[in-house]
Design an enzyme around this catalytic site. Sequence first.
Site, PDB file in Angstrom:
ATOM      1  N   LEU A  38      25.267   1.867 -23.176  1.00  0.00           N
ATOM      2  CA  LEU A  38      26.089   2.455 -22.121  1.00  0.00           C
ATOM      3  C   LEU A  38      27.185   1.509 -21.646  1.00  0.00           C
ATOM      4  O   LEU A  38      28.070   1.923 -20.886  1.00  0.00           O
ATOM      5  CB  LEU A  38      25.198   2.833 -20.933  1.00  0.00           C
ATOM      6  N   PHE A  43     -12.031  -0.798  -8.982  1.00  0.00           N
ATOM      7  CA  PHE A  43     -11.529  -0.989 -10.343  1.00  0.00           C
ATOM      8  C   PHE A  43     -11.549   0.312 -11.134  1.00  0.00           C
ATOM      9  O   PHE A  43     -10.647   0.578 -11.941  1.00  0.00           O
ATOM     10  CB  PHE A  43     -12.356  -2.053 -11.062  1.00  0.00           C
ATOM     11  N   GLU A  70      -1.057  -2.181 -10.456  1.00  0.00           N
ATOM     12  CA  GLU A  70      -2.208  -1.785 -11.286  1.00  0.00           C
ATOM     13  C   GLU A  70      -2.451  -2.761 -12.440  1.00  0.00           C
ATOM     14  O   GLU A  70      -2.872  -2.384 -13.516  1.00  0.00           O
ATOM     15  CB  GLU A  70      -2.065  -0.352 -11.846  1.00  0.00           C
ATOM     16  N   ILE A  87       0.852  -1.185   0.000  1.00  0.00           N
ATOM     17  CA  ILE A  87       0.000   0.000   0.000  1.00  0.00           C
ATOM     18  C   ILE A  87       0.893   1.243   0.000  1.00  0.00           C
ATOM     19  O   ILE A  87       1.554   1.553   0.999  1.00  0.00           O
ATOM     20  CB  ILE A  87      -0.950  -0.002   1.208  1.00  0.00           C
TER      21      ILE A  87
END
Length: 396
Positions: A351, A249, A376, A168
């Site tokens: 890189l 939702f 999500e 959370i």
Amino acid sequence: MTTASRIDSVFDLDGLLTAEERDWQMRARAFAQERILPVIDDDFENAHFRHELVGELGAAGFLGMQLHGYGCAGAGAVSYGLVCLELEAADSSWRTFVSVQGSLAMSAIAMYGSEQQKQAWLPRLATGDAIGCFALTEPQGGSDPAAMTTTARRDGDDWVLDGAKRWIGLASLADVAVVWARVADPAFGTGGRAVRGFLVPTTTPGFTATPITGKLSMRASVQCDVALDAVRVPADAMLPGATGLSGPFACLNEARYGIIWGAMGAARCCLEAALDRSTTRAVFGRPIGANQLTQAKLADMLVEVEKGILLALHLGRLKERGALTPEQISVGKLNSVREALEVAHQARTILAGDGITSAYPVMRHAANLESVRTYEGTDEIHQLILGRALTGISAF
């Protein structure tokens, strides 16, 4: 010509934006460059959440900016998406903060709260004077919120909440938590087991938020375990407008929309780092950007960034017309995060060994994007949503 301007010269996004949208984007870019980038490597290294930036984000109008009234900016969906893009170009943790505060906690209150609840919380959340969190995911639930075990039961005029939540965001910093629980009362949902939302001040006895340690991703952000042990709240703590999982939702879809834009910000930053390195690092007597394989990688990365932003823009225009569907959001979330990770991985190869160091932002973005890929809705969840839309058959 700068690295960013070379990219812009190929992809003219400005021509597709209004002056207001461009203004929001430039304000967010300035904030990211001036307030986040100078400290983000140290914050990531030290797992430090820079709390003082919260009020500054509120003062800039970025918190709940897509909402109307109650001190919120009332900006358009594309403007909000561009702000997400620029903040995540600095670091996913700050786009995540804006998402949790504005698209989850504030949206839940705005969409489903009573007028009293809106007046009590939205103005404070918009300024950053208060922080909110969104407590849906459970330790054993993950992608299956229908298996929720957190409960709310009536006791006189109060509700008593028991259960546990995990991952959370902001919970240990929050002033109010939007907690989703199953209500054992036929008067509040079909069969007496409907999921309902509750506004729980985090100072309420029995509410405990413990930051999760040992993270190798999203280190400049805070995610928590939440324990709810006989947490007692008054009857008017329930969000009156949400019954069932459609409530949370809908909030998740608001956050997913911001991710569609935000992940492309991380991808753009990785592309910029790789492009700059390709013109300044010389191997075998010439810049590595003079090699065909390097140019092919850069071209492929540019194509994915352009496609992702154009998809986000298309979805934003649909959202502004009220025509955006959950399936379309799944297309965007699945594509943006998956391709942003691939861009980060390709940039790291350009890189070379230096790409694994904090001298460049690429490994930090890649690590963060692994979290963005999971929350999500995982790739698999969005694939199943799209598979159901295509076949008419649920494979969940």
